[in-house]
Design a protein around this motif. Sequence first.
Motif, PDB file in Angstrom:
ATOM      1  N   TYR A 123      -2.358  -3.993  -2.342  1.00  0.00           N
ATOM      2  CA  TYR A 123      -3.163  -2.790  -2.117  1.00  0.00           C
ATOM      3  C   TYR A 123      -4.552  -3.137  -1.605  1.00  0.00           C
ATOM      4  O   TYR A 123      -5.041  -4.259  -1.803  1.00  0.00           O
ATOM      5  N   GLY A 124      -5.179  -2.159  -0.938  1.00  0.00           N
ATOM      6  CA  GLY A 124      -6.529  -2.319  -0.414  1.00  0.00           C
ATOM      7  C   GLY A 124      -7.543  -1.597  -1.274  1.00  0.00           C
ATOM      8  O   GLY A 124      -7.358  -0.420  -1.613  1.00  0.00           O
ATOM      9  N   GLY A 125      -8.605  -2.291  -1.613  1.00  0.00           N
ATOM     10  CA  GLY A 125      -9.639  -1.683  -2.434  1.00  0.00           C
ATOM     11  C   GLY A 125     -10.391  -0.569  -1.748  1.00  0.00           C
ATOM     12  O   GLY A 125     -11.034   0.258  -2.412  1.00  0.00           O
ATOM     13  N   GLN A 126     -10.323  -0.512  -0.400  1.00  0.00           N
ATOM     14  CA  GLN A 126     -11.000   0.532   0.370  1.00  0.00           C
ATOM     15  C   GLN A 126     -10.040   1.618   0.842  1.00  0.00           C
ATOM     16  O   GLN A 126     -10.381   2.408   1.730  1.00  0.00           O
TER      17      GLN A 126
ATOM     18  N   GLY B 299      -6.638   6.774   0.638  1.00  0.00           N
ATOM     19  CA  GLY B 299      -5.504   7.616   0.265  1.00  0.00           C
ATOM     20  C   GLY B 299      -4.860   7.225  -1.052  1.00  0.00           C
ATOM     21  O   GLY B 299      -4.063   7.984  -1.601  1.00  0.00           O
ATOM     22  N   ILE B 300      -5.167   6.026  -1.549  1.00  0.00           N
ATOM     23  CA  ILE B 300      -4.597   5.551  -2.809  1.00  0.00           C
ATOM     24  C   ILE B 300      -5.773   5.150  -3.694  1.00  0.00           C
ATOM     25  O   ILE B 300      -6.290   4.042  -3.600  1.00  0.00           O
TER      26      ILE B 300
ATOM     27  N   TYR C 272       0.802  -1.239   0.000  1.00  0.00           N
ATOM     28  CA  TYR C 272       0.000   0.000   0.000  1.00  0.00           C
ATOM     29  C   TYR C 272       0.832   1.285   0.000  1.00  0.00           C
ATOM     30  O   TYR C 272       0.619   2.194   0.787  1.00  0.00           O
ATOM     31  N   GLY C 273       1.780   1.322  -0.932  1.00  0.00           N
ATOM     32  CA  GLY C 273       2.588   2.535  -1.110  1.00  0.00           C
ATOM     33  C   GLY C 273       1.960   3.462  -2.136  1.00  0.00           C
ATOM     34  O   GLY C 273       1.478   3.015  -3.185  1.00  0.00           O
ATOM     35  N   ARG C 274       1.963   4.740  -1.856  1.00  0.00           N
ATOM     36  CA  ARG C 274       1.400   5.730  -2.776  1.00  0.00           C
ATOM     37  C   ARG C 274       2.087   5.646  -4.132  1.00  0.00           C
ATOM     38  O   ARG C 274       3.295   5.473  -4.232  1.00  0.00           O
TER      39      ARG C 274
ATOM     40  N   HIS D  63      -6.284   1.066   3.795  1.00  0.00           N
ATOM     41  CA  HIS D  63      -4.864   1.361   3.938  1.00  0.00           C
ATOM     42  C   HIS D  63      -4.356   0.774   5.258  1.00  0.00           C
ATOM     43  O   HIS D  63      -5.069   0.729   6.254  1.00  0.00           O
ATOM     44  N   GLY D  64      -3.114   0.323   5.257  1.00  0.00           N
ATOM     45  CA  GLY D  64      -2.522  -0.200   6.487  1.00  0.00           C
ATOM     46  C   GLY D  64      -3.103  -1.528   6.928  1.00  0.00           C
ATOM     47  O   GLY D  64      -3.112  -1.837   8.107  1.00  0.00           O
TER      48      GLY D  64
END
Length: 252
Positions: free
Chosen positions: A185-188, A191-192, A155-157, A221-222
């Motif tokens: 990555y997270g679909g929810q 921030g991204i 989950y990096g920008r 995220h996270g």
Amino acid sequence: MAATTVEADGSGLLAGSVQIPVADGALLPAYRAAPEGAKGPLPTVIVVQEVFGVHEHIQAVCRRLAKSGYLAIAPELYFRQGDPRKFPDIDQLMKLVLSVPDAQVLADLDATTGWAARNGGDARRIAMTGFCWGGRIVWLYAARNPSLKAAVAWYGRLAGTASANTPKQPLDVAADIRVPVLGLYGGQDKGIPAESVAQMRAALKAAKAPAEIVVYPDAGHGFNADYRPSYNEAAARDGWQKMLAWFRQNGV
């Protein structure tokens, strides 16, 4: 900072603080974990911190990797600018983070990979993983150092406005990536945006980069941060297994 909840004690490990000489003559603090008594050289994973620094969760990540047979090293990449543990206010913390130049971070990661190769790690089997702030850095470093065997970015920008300290984003360097990179990555993730993930996928495909991106639809995220409400156990466990498999299939 709350303790991590996934079991990752130091039994059977050589774990603790080390100092890494860097180009400007400073000593870069880092946390190192490795199987105790293991005969090297060991496959190595450089762990790039969250925005909050090398706190207990990141140290636990290192210990978990060490229990899987790796030498794991997490350098304190803000050390010249300040200690993130001393900034409980998020606004003040972000001022610290934004004062850290990418060029400094990438050079310190060069020093860390070199130190690993001289201190029990196998220079031919070095991988990298990073979380949040560190996930973005993983993409940038993969474009910089083609000698990495594999990398996993959590989950990096991927996109953003250029600045003096952050002149390029992962989208800008996608065409330069020759290292196998797995993005988680997270679909929810608020921030991204999904749009930037789609753009990164397209850029990697156009460049024929050896990279993949996995999106967990229900995760935010996270989602691997097991000390925060953002933790998503199913996504975290699956992501961890995918990370280890990615390292193995790419020779680390």
